[in-house]
Design an enzyme around this catalytic site. Structure first.
Site, short mmCIF file in Angstrom:
data_model
loop_
_atom_site.label_atom_id
_atom_site.label_comp_id
_atom_site.label_asym_id
_atom_site.label_seq_id
_atom_site.Cartn_x
_atom_site.Cartn_y
_atom_site.Cartn_z
N LYS A 22 0.85 -1.21 0.00
CA LYS A 22 0.00 0.00 0.00
C LYS A 22 0.88 1.26 0.00
CE LYS A 22 -1.59 1.57 4.02
NZ LYS A 22 -1.32 3.01 4.35
N ASN A 23 1.90 1.26 0.85
CA ASN A 23 2.70 2.48 1.03
C ASN A 23 3.72 2.70 -0.07
OD1 ASN A 23 1.18 3.00 3.23
ND2 ASN A 23 2.72 2.39 4.74
N CYS A 118 -4.78 12.50 12.44
CA CYS A 118 -5.49 11.23 12.30
C CYS A 118 -5.38 10.56 13.67
CB CYS A 118 -4.92 10.38 11.18
SG CYS A 118 -3.45 9.50 11.67
N ARG A 123 0.45 14.49 12.96
CA ARG A 123 1.00 14.23 11.63
C ARG A 123 1.02 15.47 10.73
NH1 ARG A 123 -1.17 8.53 9.56
NH2 ARG A 123 0.71 8.64 8.26
N ASP A 309 4.88 0.61 12.06
CA ASP A 309 3.67 -0.02 11.52
C ASP A 309 3.53 -1.47 11.97
OD1 ASP A 309 3.68 1.69 8.29
OD2 ASP A 309 3.17 2.34 10.32
N ARG A 401 -8.48 -0.32 4.81
CA ARG A 401 -7.66 0.71 4.16
C ARG A 401 -6.36 0.12 3.66
NH1 ARG A 401 -6.92 6.14 7.29
NH2 ARG A 401 -5.65 6.32 5.41
#
Ligand code: EPZ
Length: 422
Positions: A22-23, A118, A123, A309, A401
């Site tokens: 994803k990243n 978030c 952030r 993460d 997500r």
């Protein structure tokens, strides 16, 4: 609303195919803004954040096709004509900030809603904006929007990031790709996702030196768009680490395929410290878990050190360790929201600022728990795999997500997990 219902099973067994990262996908999709051709991307994961960014680009006039061939997504930004990324989309995904650098570099102006904080922290994007100003952009913040202009184009310069920022590095690399002259970025992020972005730009005619190091030198094309050949997104190292933790916590031998072991050095090393051993090939990892899990000390830091993460997932594993583990979260100011949910399942965790102390060996009991952010969600699923009774994980829109078909992948190795409607 959907939720995941998980029941304890004796053990898992089999293979799990890892999806594209994803990243890595998010900056790579933003990178297509720099292209003069329609770009074909292989191995793009089917997760909500990717759909959100593709939708954002199509709102600006680009087009994409994910249907003709399930393995290849084409993104065509040659028709992109609008440069205002509106709040409605940006508020759902802060990584939308990744369009700022490329749109500004290509069009000389861009408006992006401030992403706002978030769940895991405030952030800010101050480092992104400061670097763009150094490159000649004029930045205003008006009514919650970043209004950036660079009527004379962006100029290469020397950027030194006060903090290592992953999307900040990606944003400036993409801005520098079309700038006039040479940009150096010192204290650049070295995550594999940033490395792939640089490698593809380099292969597309943007000469970049120092790829994979903390000092990047980007030779801009002075506004000339680039031709980007088809490429495949690297495997998702965080998804992979999550499933390795599923093997460790449930004492199960599972094999990951289509994975890149060299991106998981710190994660594998920490699991070895906890007692697991591993068999690896070029693109597979098999975990051989230990019956006894050793307690550990974890400090989250930038790549190649232990990734933030993976912090929540390791905390779930640590609840089953023999002894007391310490986890220090050094990147985000509020990334312990999974703690209260794990405590509700019976975990013995205490918090002192950015440090969590986990007393292992506790029996977890299934109950209703609430996902609060992407990685916290997966930690609750891991806990559910070994908790007595039934664990219902609610608000799994957080999970969707960033995890592609998580429950299907776990079902395929024997987990008792189903997606239900409230
Ligand atoms: C990326 O976020 C990842 N997201 C995050 O993954 C990951 O947790 C994070 O990097 C750290 O590895 C994507 O790649 C889309 P940062 P990013 O800028 O780029 C501060 C997930 O679970 N900072 O590296 O937003 C910031 O507050 C997500 O997949 C500033 O102060 O993170 C943080 O404390 C969650 N000013 C630290 O730097 C800035 O301008 C690292 O942030 C930018 C960042």
């Amino acid at each position: 609303m959907k939720y995941l219902q998980i029941k304890r099973v004796n053990s898992l067994n089999g293979q799990i195919k890892i999806s594209g990262a994803k990243n890595a996908s998010l900056p790579l999709i933003a990178m297509t803004i720099l292209a003069k051709n329609s770009v074909s991307i292989k191995n793009l994961p089917h997760v909500a954040d990717i759909n959100t960014l593709l939708k954002l680009l199509s709102n600006l006039g680009a087009s994409f096709d994910r249907d003709s061939n399930p393995d290849i997504t084409t993104v065509d930004t040659t028709t992109l004509h609008d440069t205002k990324a509106n709040y409605e989309i940006v508020k759902t995904m802060r990584a939308s900030i990744l369009v700022l650098g490329p749109i500004l570099a290509r069009f000389g102006h861009c408006e992006v809603s401030l992403p706002g904080g978030c769940a895991i922290g405030q952030r800010p994007v101050d480092l992104h904006l400061k670097a763009l100003e150094q490159m000649g952009a004029h930045i205003d913040i008006k009514a919650g929007y970043i209004e950036a202009t660079a009527p004379n184009g962006l100029k290469g310069c020397e950027i030194i990031f006060d903090k290592i920022t992953v999307t900040g590095t990606a944003n400036i690399v993409m801005a520098a790709a079309l700038a006039d002259g040479i940009t150096t970025i010192t204290n650049a992020a070295r995550e594999p996702e940033v490395v792939q972005l640089c490698e593809i730009l380099n292969a597309s005619g943007v000469n970049i030196d120092g790829i994979g190091t903390a000092i990047l030198t980007i030779h801009g094309t002075s506004g000339k768009l680039i031709n980007i050949d088809e490429f495949s997104v690297i495997p998702d190292r965080i998804e992979a680490g999550t499933y390795l933790c599923a093997g460790a916590i449930s004492r199960s031998e599972v094999t990951l395929t289509d994975v890149e072991p060299k991106h998981l050095g710190a994660v594998i090393s920490k699991l070895e410290e906890m007692g697991s051993s591993f068999t690896m090939t070029e693109d597979t990892i098999t975990i051989h878990p230990s019956e006894t899990i050793n307690a550990v000390k974890i400090v989250t830091q930038e790549y190649p050190a232990f990734p933030t993460d993976m912090q929540a997932q390791f905390m779930a594993v640590a609840t089953q360790a023999n002894g007391t583990s310490i986890i220090e979260e050094k990147l985000f100011e509020n990334r312990f929201m999974h703690v209260s949910e794990l405590q509700r399942m019976g975990a013995d965790i205490s918090l002192n600022g950015h440090t969590a102390t986990i007393t292992g060996g506790t029996k977890l009991s299934g109950t209703d728990v609430m996902a609060t952010d992407l990685r916290a969600s997966s930690a609750l699923v891991l806990a559910g795999l070994i908790a007595d009774g039934v664990t219902d994980v609610h608000r799994i829109y957080h999970l969707d997500r960033g995890y592609d078909a998580l429950e299907v992948k776990l079902q395929n190795v024997g987990a008792d997990i189903v997606r239900l409607s409230e």
